[in-house]
Design an enzyme around this catalytic site. Structure first.
Site, PDB file in Angstrom:
ATOM      1  N   TYR A 156       1.246   1.191  25.258  1.00 36.43           N
ATOM      2  CA  TYR A 156       1.723   0.532  26.479  1.00 36.43           C
ATOM      3  C   TYR A 156       2.950   1.247  27.037  1.00 36.43           C
ATOM      4  CZ  TYR A 156      -0.870  -3.662  24.904  1.00 36.43           C
ATOM      5  OH  TYR A 156      -1.819  -4.556  24.491  1.00 36.43           O
ATOM      6  N   LYS A 191      -5.794   0.923  22.748  1.00 36.83           N
ATOM      7  CA  LYS A 191      -5.910  -0.265  23.610  1.00 36.83           C
ATOM      8  C   LYS A 191      -4.836  -0.127  24.665  1.00 36.83           C
ATOM      9  CE  LYS A 191      -5.066  -5.277  23.027  1.00 36.83           C
ATOM     10  NZ  LYS A 191      -3.710  -5.497  23.497  1.00 36.83           N
TER      11      LYS A 191
HETATM   12  O1  LIG Z   1      -0.652  -6.706  23.797  1.00 38.43           O
HETATM   13  C1  LIG Z   1      -0.475  -7.879  23.848  1.00 38.43           C
HETATM   14  C2  LIG Z   1       0.485  -8.505  24.748  1.00 38.43           C
HETATM   15  O2  LIG Z   1       0.790  -7.611  25.771  1.00 38.43           O
HETATM   16  P1  LIG Z   1       1.847  -8.009  26.860  1.00 38.43           P
HETATM   17  O3  LIG Z   1       3.196  -7.769  26.233  1.00 38.43           O
HETATM   18  O4  LIG Z   1       1.616  -9.434  27.251  1.00 38.43           O
HETATM   19  O5  LIG Z   1       1.541  -7.052  27.968  1.00 38.43           O
HETATM   20  C3  LIG Z   1      -1.228  -8.705  22.968  1.00 38.43           C
HETATM   21  O6  LIG Z   1      -0.462  -9.839  22.691  1.00 38.43           O
HETATM   22  C4  LIG Z   1      -2.578  -9.205  23.401  1.00 38.43           C
HETATM   23  O7  LIG Z   1      -3.290  -9.219  22.228  1.00 38.43           O
HETATM   24  C5  LIG Z   1      -3.320  -8.390  24.393  1.00 38.43           C
HETATM   25  O8  LIG Z   1      -2.628  -8.371  25.598  1.00 38.43           O
HETATM   26  C6  LIG Z   1      -4.752  -8.912  24.606  1.00 38.43           C
HETATM   27  O9  LIG Z   1      -4.714 -10.244  25.012  1.00 38.43           O
HETATM   28  P2  LIG Z   1      -4.831 -10.666  26.543  1.00 38.43           P
HETATM   29  O10 LIG Z   1      -3.925  -9.785  27.338  1.00 38.43           O
HETATM   30  O11 LIG Z   1      -6.275 -10.439  26.909  1.00 38.43           O
HETATM   31  O12 LIG Z   1      -4.467 -12.105  26.586  1.00 38.43           O
END
Ligand SMILES: O=C(COP(=O)(O)O)[C@@H](O)[C@H](O)[C@H](O)COP(=O)(O)O
EC number: 4.1.2.13
Length: 281
Positions: A156, A191
């Protein structure tokens, strides 16, 4: 002869990916990473055993959990479903500036004890703490690979510098950079964010140099079709599937949505066709 570990890695990857090389993985680390309020819409899903029984019955290929939830729901995890245990996280309670760091919350050995088929760790590329997360990922990957366990990077781009330079963290140029960096670090699966179009996501897939790239689901879409269209484009772009949390567990009855996503991922069905077949529209 091939090293034992290579056989283990390939074998375990097959617990997530079907013969078509694609997978739908249910994600549920939100109680930690976002807080239990993420379950407000369907409060009974705060109980992992309730939602996991539903998603497994509906046919997901794998689940992604933190170690403690894998422990309390171990007996409902069907052995035919791949188990990915994530070993880093952060709470939403930290000071804002520290939200750009994920910390270790478990070890590869814990994941092995839980019967995991893969381990995962996040790197926020471009964060002021990038160096720490790179080291964490390198350590997880090195140990896991020694044990024949595949390693997933939640890649990310995130942090003040990313916003300044690219305007948004989903800009394909920086998502592509993160995917490449994950591949260069030896990730077995990546991912990452949706970049907004099939063409730009295809660039992310190319940059990953053959390492499977999966969509990170994101917030619940206003309507199911909207989300199915994103999954469809991910597949069209050469993506290997999706890791989905809120678009599943924030639905009272997640089964039709899961089945529709599976149709798009594994049968190449058009989003409208899949949504109609499962009674979503
Ligand atoms: O990476 C995550 C959170 O990312 P974020 O900080 O919310 O952008 C994980 O908590 C989640 O498992 C992932 O985002 C998949 O879940 P959803 O986004 O589909 O709810």
């Amino acid at each position: 002869m091939e090293a034992f570990q290579n056989i283990g890695i390939r074998r375990r990857l097959r617990r997530f990916f079907r013969r078509d090389g694609r997978a739908l993985i249910f994600a549920m680390d939100h109680g930690f990473e976002h807080g239990p309020e993420d379950f407000t819409e369907v409060w009974e899903h705060v109980n992992p055993r309730v939602i996991l029984k539903k998603v497994i019955r509906a046919g997901v290929d794998g689940v992604m959990l933190l170690p403690g939830i894998a422990r309390v729901s171990g007996d409902v995890l069907n052995p035919n479903v791949g188990l990915m245990v994530k070993l880093t996280s952060k709470t939403n309670l930290r000071p804002k500036e520290d939200q750009f760091l994920q910390s270790p919350l478990g070890f590869v050995e814990d994941a092995i004890k839980l019967g995991a088929d893969a381990v995962a760790a996040t790197v926020y590329w471009g964060s002021p703490y990038e160096d720490i997360m790179m080291k964490q990922f390198a350590e997880v990957a090195s140990i896991a690979h020694d044990f024949g366990l595949p390693v997933v990077q939640f890649s990310y781009p995130r942090g003040p510098y990313i916003n300044e330079k690219y305007g948004k963290k989903e800009d394909y140029r920086v998502v592509m950079y993160g995917a490449r960096a994950a591949a260069e670090m030896g990730a077995d699966m990546i991912k990452t964010y949706w970049t907004g179009s099939k063409e730009t996501f295809a660039k992310v897939v190319d940059a990953a140099a053959g390492v499977p790239v999966l969509l990170s689901g994101g917030a619940k879409a206003k309507n199911p079709l909207e989300f199915l269209k994103v999954v469809y484009e991910v597949i069209e772009a050469g993506g290997a599937g999706a890791v989905v949390g809120r678009n599943i567990f924030q639905r009272e009855n997640p089964e039709p949505m899961i089945k529709a996503i599976l149709r798009v991922i594994h049968r190449n069905e058009e989003p409208e066709e899949a949504a109609k077949a499962e009674g979503l529209i």
